[in-house]
Design a protein around this motif. Sequence first.
Motif, PDB file in Angstrom:
ATOM      1  N   ALA A 370       0.836  -1.204   0.000  1.00 56.31           N
ATOM      2  CA  ALA A 370       0.000   0.000   0.000  1.00 56.31           C
ATOM      3  C   ALA A 370       0.874   1.259   0.000  1.00 56.31           C
ATOM      4  O   ALA A 370       0.568   2.248  -0.688  1.00 56.31           O
ATOM      5  N   THR A 371       1.963   1.225   0.772  1.00 57.13           N
ATOM      6  CA  THR A 371       2.877   2.379   0.797  1.00 57.13           C
ATOM      7  C   THR A 371       3.550   2.551  -0.560  1.00 57.13           C
ATOM      8  O   THR A 371       3.671   3.676  -1.071  1.00 57.13           O
ATOM      9  N   ARG A 372       3.975   1.444  -1.167  1.00 59.94           N
ATOM     10  CA  ARG A 372       4.593   1.516  -2.507  1.00 59.94           C
ATOM     11  C   ARG A 372       3.585   2.087  -3.515  1.00 59.94           C
ATOM     12  O   ARG A 372       3.948   2.923  -4.365  1.00 59.94           O
ATOM     13  N   ALA A 373       2.339   1.648  -3.423  1.00 62.44           N
ATOM     14  CA  ALA A 373       1.311   2.153  -4.336  1.00 62.44           C
ATOM     15  C   ALA A 373       1.149   3.667  -4.191  1.00 62.44           C
ATOM     16  O   ALA A 373       1.042   4.395  -5.186  1.00 62.44           O
ATOM     17  N   HIS A 374       1.137   4.134  -2.943  1.00 58.93           N
ATOM     18  CA  HIS A 374       0.989   5.577  -2.686  1.00 58.93           C
ATOM     19  C   HIS A 374       2.152   6.356  -3.295  1.00 58.93           C
ATOM     20  O   HIS A 374       1.942   7.407  -3.937  1.00 58.93           O
ATOM     21  N   LEU A 375       3.374   5.854  -3.119  1.00 62.83           N
ATOM     22  CA  LEU A 375       4.535   6.563  -3.649  1.00 62.83           C
ATOM     23  C   LEU A 375       4.580   6.506  -5.181  1.00 62.83           C
ATOM     24  O   LEU A 375       4.983   7.475  -5.831  1.00 62.83           O
ATOM     25  N   LEU A 376       4.154   5.383  -5.750  1.00 62.07           N
ATOM     26  CA  LEU A 376       4.059   5.289  -7.215  1.00 62.07           C
ATOM     27  C   LEU A 376       3.015   6.273  -7.742  1.00 62.07           C
ATOM     28  O   LEU A 376       3.189   6.875  -8.808  1.00 62.07           O
ATOM     29  N   GLU A 377       1.959   6.422  -6.981  1.00 60.49           N
ATOM     30  CA  GLU A 377       0.905   7.393  -7.330  1.00 60.49           C
ATOM     31  C   GLU A 377       1.492   8.805  -7.361  1.00 60.49           C
ATOM     32  O   GLU A 377       1.244   9.575  -8.300  1.00 60.49           O
ATOM     33  N   GLU A 391      -2.877  -5.625  -5.305  1.00 65.79           N
ATOM     34  CA  GLU A 391      -2.197  -6.701  -4.581  1.00 65.79           C
ATOM     35  C   GLU A 391      -2.306  -6.476  -3.069  1.00 65.79           C
ATOM     36  O   GLU A 391      -2.500  -7.416  -2.296  1.00 65.79           O
ATOM     37  N   ALA A 392      -2.202  -5.239  -2.650  1.00 62.17           N
ATOM     38  CA  ALA A 392      -2.354  -4.931  -1.227  1.00 62.17           C
ATOM     39  C   ALA A 392      -3.761  -5.284  -0.754  1.00 62.17           C
ATOM     40  O   ALA A 392      -3.944  -5.828   0.343  1.00 62.17           O
ATOM     41  N   ALA A 393      -4.766  -4.986  -1.574  1.00 67.33           N
ATOM     42  CA  ALA A 393      -6.153  -5.304  -1.224  1.00 67.33           C
ATOM     43  C   ALA A 393      -6.358  -6.806  -1.067  1.00 67.33           C
ATOM     44  O   ALA A 393      -7.106  -7.263  -0.198  1.00 67.33           O
ATOM     45  N   ARG A 394      -5.682  -7.587  -1.906  1.00 74.89           N
ATOM     46  CA  ARG A 394      -5.820  -9.047  -1.830  1.00 74.89           C
ATOM     47  C   ARG A 394      -5.217  -9.603  -0.534  1.00 74.89           C
ATOM     48  O   ARG A 394      -5.674 -10.630  -0.035  1.00 74.89           O
ATOM     49  N   ARG A 395      -4.220  -8.931  -0.016  1.00 81.31           N
ATOM     50  CA  ARG A 395      -3.483  -9.492   1.120  1.00 81.31           C
ATOM     51  C   ARG A 395      -3.992  -9.047   2.490  1.00 81.31           C
ATOM     52  O   ARG A 395      -3.723  -9.700   3.488  1.00 81.31           O
ATOM     53  N   LEU A 405      -8.426   0.174  -0.466  1.00 85.81           N
ATOM     54  CA  LEU A 405      -7.370  -0.097  -1.445  1.00 85.81           C
ATOM     55  C   LEU A 405      -7.954  -0.430  -2.817  1.00 85.81           C
ATOM     56  O   LEU A 405      -7.425  -0.001  -3.851  1.00 85.81           O
ATOM     57  N   THR A 406      -9.043  -1.175  -2.814  1.00 77.74           N
ATOM     58  CA  THR A 406      -9.704  -1.511  -4.079  1.00 77.74           C
ATOM     59  C   THR A 406     -10.239  -0.258  -4.762  1.00 77.74           C
ATOM     60  O   THR A 406     -10.131  -0.093  -5.989  1.00 77.74           O
ATOM     61  N   TRP A 412      -7.702   5.169  -9.871  1.00 82.02           N
ATOM     62  CA  TRP A 412      -6.559   5.464 -10.713  1.00 82.02           C
ATOM     63  C   TRP A 412      -6.630   4.781 -12.071  1.00 82.02           C
ATOM     64  O   TRP A 412      -6.180   5.318 -13.083  1.00 82.02           O
ATOM     65  N   GLU A 413      -7.235   3.598 -12.096  1.00 82.59           N
ATOM     66  CA  GLU A 413      -7.391   2.909 -13.384  1.00 82.59           C
ATOM     67  C   GLU A 413      -8.343   3.665 -14.274  1.00 82.59           C
ATOM     68  O   GLU A 413      -8.169   3.739 -15.504  1.00 82.59           O
ATOM     69  N   ALA A 414      -9.359   4.295 -13.670  1.00 82.75           N
ATOM     70  CA  ALA A 414     -10.356   5.021 -14.452  1.00 82.75           C
ATOM     71  C   ALA A 414      -9.798   6.302 -15.052  1.00 82.75           C
ATOM     72  O   ALA A 414     -10.370   6.854 -15.999  1.00 82.75           O
TER      73      ALA A 414
END
Length: 416
Positions: A370-377, A391-395, A405-406, A412-414
């Motif tokens: 989740a932290t990696r996702a935020h920084l990539l964002e 992946e974070a949502a799945r775990r 997370l979902t 972001w996908e939208a």
Amino acid sequence: MTGLPRPAEDLLRELAPQVLGALVRRYGAFDACEDAVQEALLAAALQWPGAGVPENPRGWLLTVASRRLVDQVRSETARRRREDALALATPQSALLGHAADTRPDADRDDSLALLFLCCHPALSAPSRIALTLRAVGGLSTAQIAAAFLVPEATMAQRISRAKQTVKGLGLGPAPEGAERAERLAEVRQVLYLVFNEGYTASGGDGLTAPELATEAIRLTRLLHRLVPEDAETAGLLALMLLTDARRPARTGPGGELVPLADQDRRRWDARLVAEGVELISRTLPRGRVGPYQLQAAIAAVHDEAGSTEDTDWPQILALYELLERFGPNPVVTLNRAVAVAEVHGPAAGLELLATLDGDKGVARNHRLLATRAHLLELLGDRPGAVEAYREAARRTTSAPERRHLTERARRWEATR
């Protein structure tokens, strides 16, 4: 304790560990003493609403619990020798009526020794938590089981085994010197784990378990009162107060998770913030600084900022760097990466996060992802952020975190 006014109910919760400590010190047999105290608390809940709170409520509870304990021993013929010894040690006033216990040691507070016993090194971490909440916190087995999302029978077995483990240890005086410091650290760790589970539940449909966070704060206040000179205990209490102050703003109208950056800071509990800031400001200059004090200082910087943009991130980064000096801690590194990203940019934060990929404890943890996702964002890597959020949502085992997370991934996908 239904039927009691709130002040009387709070009084019973405060007195319960004191009475249990006195019984265990006098008679041993932790499990039998704990049962006797529970019966005394029930008797108070039934009698005090009509008769009023006794002039010496602690002595009243101690007398009633002692009487219940003697009754238990008498009913077990296989323990006749123990009954005789206990009966000799118990004055007739305790056997014949409910007059307050007036022995010289009746006012001695064994709460600290009881906390040490419940957090004994012979117990596993889950057992320490369960026994502390049951014996010192006064929570029922059902309440503890519900908070930790396990069947009541499972929690009952855990508590029963813990009682059997400490049964022969006895309630000696609180240790001194290096042993005292070591045992205090164990008690603080248990209370910290209880608070964390209450502030962010590890599983289930609710983001928080408020009763656990509230109980952790109450018990830490008790510990701070017993060892006011201990700076790390003061730091732990300040950390809890400053963190719990944000709880009202952590969820939206539908129970959804609201990240710190998006919270309405007007909903934070200003009273808790002020108390926490005052406590840590008074504690830090006193002597040797420890991890809980540093975490409380970080929380204070967050709480005193009017917004994420106004936050003193360089100060937070410096505090995290100090915190890491106490030993390798992937959670601290995780949080430091966020501060690094705020001060030096998301690429620098991601570079620090990469050092955790080989750590088995967090490599597949949802918080790292989740932290990696935020920084990539923040970096503008939307495909990478979406993949990491998913992946974070799945775990995660927390339903509110999974939904959050979902939703971040979907949003972001939208925008592609």
